[in-house]
Write an enzyme that holds these catalytic residues in place. Structure first.
Site, PDB file in Angstrom:
ATOM      1  N   ARG A 182      35.593  41.947  48.984  1.00 12.82           N
ATOM      2  CA  ARG A 182      34.427  42.209  48.136  1.00 12.82           C
ATOM      3  C   ARG A 182      33.151  41.599  48.715  1.00 12.82           C
ATOM      4  O   ARG A 182      32.086  42.198  48.639  1.00 12.82           O
ATOM      5  CB  ARG A 182      34.654  41.617  46.745  1.00 12.82           C
ATOM      6  CG  ARG A 182      35.586  42.390  45.844  1.00 12.82           C
ATOM      7  CD  ARG A 182      34.981  43.668  45.315  1.00 12.82           C
ATOM      8  NE  ARG A 182      33.724  43.493  44.644  1.00 12.82           N
ATOM      9  CZ  ARG A 182      32.935  44.491  44.289  1.00 12.82           C
ATOM     10  NH1 ARG A 182      33.270  45.738  44.555  1.00 12.82           N
ATOM     11  NH2 ARG A 182      31.795  44.266  43.673  1.00 12.82           N
TER      12      ARG A 182
ATOM     13  N   HIS B  57      37.723  35.705  31.579  1.00 11.41           N
ATOM     14  CA  HIS B  57      38.399  36.626  32.501  1.00 11.41           C
ATOM     15  C   HIS B  57      39.896  36.718  32.206  1.00 11.41           C
ATOM     16  O   HIS B  57      40.690  37.004  33.102  1.00 11.41           O
ATOM     17  CB  HIS B  57      38.180  36.217  33.970  1.00 11.41           C
ATOM     18  CG  HIS B  57      36.788  36.476  34.443  1.00 11.41           C
ATOM     19  ND1 HIS B  57      36.393  36.251  35.742  1.00 11.41           N
ATOM     20  CD2 HIS B  57      35.689  36.956  33.810  1.00 11.41           C
ATOM     21  CE1 HIS B  57      35.118  36.568  35.890  1.00 11.41           C
ATOM     22  NE2 HIS B  57      34.672  36.992  34.723  1.00 11.41           N
TER      23      HIS B  57
ATOM     24  N   CYS C 167      29.667  34.923  29.712  1.00 11.98           N
ATOM     25  CA  CYS C 167      30.134  35.821  30.773  1.00 11.98           C
ATOM     26  C   CYS C 167      29.739  37.244  30.420  1.00 11.98           C
ATOM     27  O   CYS C 167      29.796  37.635  29.248  1.00 11.98           O
ATOM     28  CB  CYS C 167      31.652  35.707  30.915  1.00 11.98           C
ATOM     29  SG  CYS C 167      32.358  36.814  32.157  1.00 11.98           S
ATOM     30  N   ASP C 168      29.374  38.018  31.431  1.00 10.27           N
ATOM     31  CA  ASP C 168      28.938  39.397  31.175  1.00 10.27           C
ATOM     32  C   ASP C 168      30.071  40.409  31.252  1.00 10.27           C
ATOM     33  O   ASP C 168      29.881  41.578  30.937  1.00 10.27           O
ATOM     34  CB  ASP C 168      27.822  39.801  32.134  1.00 10.27           C
ATOM     35  CG  ASP C 168      28.279  39.812  33.591  1.00 10.27           C
ATOM     36  OD1 ASP C 168      29.401  39.378  33.875  1.00 10.27           O
ATOM     37  OD2 ASP C 168      27.499  40.273  34.442  1.00 10.27           O
TER      38      ASP C 168
ATOM     39  N   TYR D 217      40.322  41.810  34.358  1.00  9.82           N
ATOM     40  CA  TYR D 217      40.753  40.778  35.297  1.00  9.82           C
ATOM     41  C   TYR D 217      42.223  40.424  35.154  1.00  9.82           C
ATOM     42  O   TYR D 217      42.795  39.783  36.034  1.00  9.82           O
ATOM     43  CB  TYR D 217      39.898  39.518  35.138  1.00  9.82           C
ATOM     44  CG  TYR D 217      38.545  39.618  35.788  1.00  9.82           C
ATOM     45  CD1 TYR D 217      38.344  39.201  37.104  1.00  9.82           C
ATOM     46  CD2 TYR D 217      37.455  40.144  35.108  1.00  9.82           C
ATOM     47  CE1 TYR D 217      37.104  39.293  37.708  1.00  9.82           C
ATOM     48  CE2 TYR D 217      36.212  40.252  35.690  1.00  9.82           C
ATOM     49  CZ  TYR D 217      36.036  39.822  36.998  1.00  9.82           C
ATOM     50  OH  TYR D 217      34.809  39.928  37.583  1.00  9.82           O
TER      51      TYR D 217
ATOM     52  N   ARG E 120      32.498  32.157  49.878  1.00 11.20           N
ATOM     53  CA  ARG E 120      33.268  33.206  49.211  1.00 11.20           C
ATOM     54  C   ARG E 120      34.190  33.913  50.206  1.00 11.20           C
ATOM     55  O   ARG E 120      35.270  34.376  49.844  1.00 11.20           O
ATOM     56  CB  ARG E 120      32.332  34.209  48.533  1.00 11.20           C
ATOM     57  CG  ARG E 120      33.087  35.295  47.769  1.00 11.20           C
ATOM     58  CD  ARG E 120      32.162  36.163  46.945  1.00 11.20           C
ATOM     59  NE  ARG E 120      32.913  37.252  46.319  1.00 11.20           N
ATOM     60  CZ  ARG E 120      32.397  38.129  45.464  1.00 11.20           C
ATOM     61  NH1 ARG E 120      31.112  38.032  45.123  1.00 11.20           N
ATOM     62  NH2 ARG E 120      33.132  39.094  44.955  1.00 11.20           N
TER      63      ARG E 120
ATOM     64  N   ASN F 281      30.018  31.191  37.770  1.00 12.84           N
ATOM     65  CA  ASN F 281      31.477  31.346  37.850  1.00 12.84           C
ATOM     66  C   ASN F 281      32.110  30.196  38.644  1.00 12.84           C
ATOM     67  O   ASN F 281      31.414  29.513  39.401  1.00 12.84           O
ATOM     68  CB  ASN F 281      31.811  32.681  38.525  1.00 12.84           C
ATOM     69  CG  ASN F 281      31.864  33.817  37.522  1.00 12.84           C
ATOM     70  OD1 ASN F 281      32.333  33.644  36.411  1.00 12.84           O
ATOM     71  ND2 ASN F 281      31.380  34.976  37.925  1.00 12.84           N
TER      72      ASN F 281
END
Length: 443
Positions: free
Chosen positions: A286, A200, A169-170, A266, A93, A147
Site C-alpha cells: 500500500r 478497526h 477514526c474515519d 479491517y 511504513r 493511527n
C-alpha cells in the site's frame, strides 16, 4: 458565535489540505479565527503550507494562518489540536508492511505485526503532542485520529486518564456513508447506528433511519452479494483504488461469519489472514501505491498552487471523510450533543468486556466531552475476538512503558494474525532492528 483557534498537528500530511477545505466549507457552523500547522518536518510541511496559505487567503482572508515547527508557537492560544501524525513517515511504513509479508504474515499498517510496530512509534509522538497542548493551552481539546488509534488511545488512558483527548477514526464514517447509499438515503447523518468493538475491530448491530425504521435487512441483503462496494449502484467514489474496492467487496465474506451484525472491513486481516497475505505483494504494498498516487498527486498540486499564486481551479477536494472532525469540534465548542462513534474507556458500557478496555461505541458529545451510550452484553463470538485483541493492545502498551521485550513478544504471539511463537520472535527481532531510531530499547 465563538470563533475557534486550531492547530493541525501533522501539517505536512497529504490529508491536511482537504481538512482545511472542509473547515473552510463549514465556517457558518464552526467559525475559525486562526489555523496553525505544526510539524517537525519543515520541508514537507512547507509544500503543504504554501498552498494552504493561498487557499485560506482566497476563501477566508480574515483567518490568521501560521505554519511552524516550534511547539510553543504552534500550541499557544489554541482551542483544538487536530492530530494526524505519522511517526517515521512512509519510510517506516515500508518496514511495517514488508517485514511481516516477507515472513508470510499480514502486512498492514494498523493490523498485526505492522500495526504493533507503528503503534510503538506512535505512542511517543502522540504523547509528545499531549504534553505540548497541556503545557501551552491546557483548556484545549485534542481530536486525535493518529493511527493505530486503539494502541494510542490505550497509552493515553494509562498515562493521562484525565486528559482532554478524544480518539476518533474515519473508517466507520466511510462505511456508514456507504450504508446510507445502500439504504437509499443521501447521507449517514440520516441514520442512527449502534456499533461496538475496538478500533478497526467492530460490528454494527442496529441501523435505523430518523423515523426509527430498521435499515439492517436491506443493507444485509446488499452486503451479502456485494459487500460495501457501491459499483453496482453507481455510487463508488472515483478516487478509490483497486485495493480498497477489493476490501469493500470482501465484506460479503466477513458478513457470513455472523449474519446478525455487519462487520468492519479491517476484520479481514484477523479472520482471513491467509487470504490477505495471498493477495499481497511483499515487494509492492500500500505504501508504494500511496507514494505513486495520492502523495505525488497532492504534492504536485500544492506546488502548482504556490507557483501560480492561486488555488482557483484546484484539483484538491474537500475531504468528506473529514466531516466528522468538524462535527466533533462543533459538539465540544457549542454543546450540540452530537451522536458520534468515539474510542472511549468502557466503564461498563459494554457489559461483558473489561472496564478499562478502550472501546469504539456511540457517544453523545457536548462541551464536557463524550457520554458513552450503553450497549449491554455482546455475543460470545465478538466477545472472544475482542478480548483477544484487547489483550494484544494492553501488552503492547505495557511493553512500551516497561521497555519489555517479553511483553511485546507476547503481544505478537497473541495476535490472530500470527502463526506461532518462534515466528513471532523472528519478526520482532527484525522490527526492532528496523525501528532502532524510534523505539525505546527493550530488555
Amino acid at each position: 458565535m465563538k470563533r475557534s483557534s486550531i492547530v493541525i498537528a501533522g501539517g505536512g500530511s497529504t490529508y491536511t489540505p482537504e481538512i482545511i477545505l472542509m473547515l473552510l466549507d463549514n465556517l457558518d457552523r464552526f467559525p475559525i479565527s486562526q489555523i496553525k500547522l505544526y510539524d517537525n518536518d519543515y520541508e514537507r510541511q512547507k509544500i503543504v503550507a504554501d498552498a494552504c496559505e493561498i487557499i485560506i487567503r482566497e476563501q477566508a482572508p480574515d483567518i490568521k494562518f501560521l505554519a511552524t515547527t516550534d511547539p510553543e508557537e504552534g500550541f499557544t492560544d489554541i482551542d483544538f489540536v487536530m492530530a494526524h501524525i505519522r511517526v517515521g513517515k512512509y519510510e517506516m511504513r515500508d518496514f511495517d508492511e514488508k517485514i511481516p509479508l516477507r515472513n508470510g504474515l499480514v502486512g498492514q499498517e494498523t493490523c498485526g505485526p505492522g500495526g504493533i510496530a507503528y503503534g510503538f512509534r506512535s505512542i511517543t509522538g502522540v504523547m509528545e503532542l499531549v504534553e505540548y497542548m497541556e503545557k501551552y493551552s491546557p483548556n484545549a481539546w485534542m481530536l486525535n485520529y493518529s493511527n493505530p488509534a486503539a494502541i494510542v488511545a490505550e497509552a493515553i488512558r494509562k498515562v493521562k486518564p484525565d486528559s482532554r483527548v478524544l480518539n476518533i477514526c474515519d473508517m466507520p464514517i466511510d462505511i456508514e456513508e456507504r450504508m446510507a447509499y445502500i439504504a437509499g438515503l443521501n447521507s449517514r447523518k440520516e441514520m442512527d447506528v449502534r456499533y461496538y468493538g475496538l478500533n478497526h475491530f467492530g460490528w454494527w448491530c442496529d441501523i435505523r433511519d430518523k423515523e426509527g425504521n430498521d435499515l439492517m435487512p436491506v443493507i444485509k441483503e446488499y452486503v451479502l452479494e456485494h459487500g460495501y462496494n457501491l459499483e453496482s449502484i453507481g455510487k463508488e467514489p472515483r478516487l478509490n483504488d483497486p485495493d480498497w474496492l477489493k476490501t469493500y467487496r470482501f465484506a460479503s465474506e466477513l458478513y457470513k461469519t455472523d449474519p446478525s451484525v455487519l462487520p468492519s472491513t479491517y476484520l479481514k486481516y484477523y479472520l482471513y489472514p491467509d487470504h490477505a497475505v495471498e493477495e499481497s505483494d511483499p515487494d509492492y504494498t500500500r505504501v508504494d501505491l500511496i507514494r505513486e498516487g495520492r502523495e505525488k498527486r497532492v504534492f504536485e498540486e500544492c506546488r502548482r498552487i504556490k507557483e501560480c499564486e492561486t488555488a482557483k481551479d484546484t484539483t484538491l477536494e474537500i475531504g468528506v471523510h473529514a466531516s466528522f472532525i468538524v462535527d466533533l469540534a462543533r459538539a465540544i465548542a457549542f454543546n450540540t450533543h452530537e451522536r458520534m462513534l468515539l474510542i472511549v474507556e468502557n466503564k461498563g458500557a459494554v457489559e461483558n468486556l473489561p472496564l478499562t478496555a478502550m472501546v469504539e461505541i456511540p457517544c453523545i458529545v457536548g462541551s464536557n466531552g463524550p457520554e458513552p451510550m450503553v450497549i449491554g452484553e455482546i455475543p460470545w463470538f465478538q466477545k472472544g475476538l475482542i478480548e483477544q485483541q484487547h489483550a494484544v493492545e494492553k501488552l503492547v502498551v505495557e511493553a512500551y512503558f516497561e521497555h519489555s521485550y517479553q511483553k511485546l513478544w507476547q503481544a505478537l504471539i497473541l495476535s490472530k494474525t500470527m502463526k506461532d511463537a518462534d515466528l513471532a520472535k523472528t519478526v520482532l527481532d527484525q522490527l526492532i532492528e528496523a525501528n532502532k531510531d524510534f523505539w525505546p530499547e527493550l530488555t
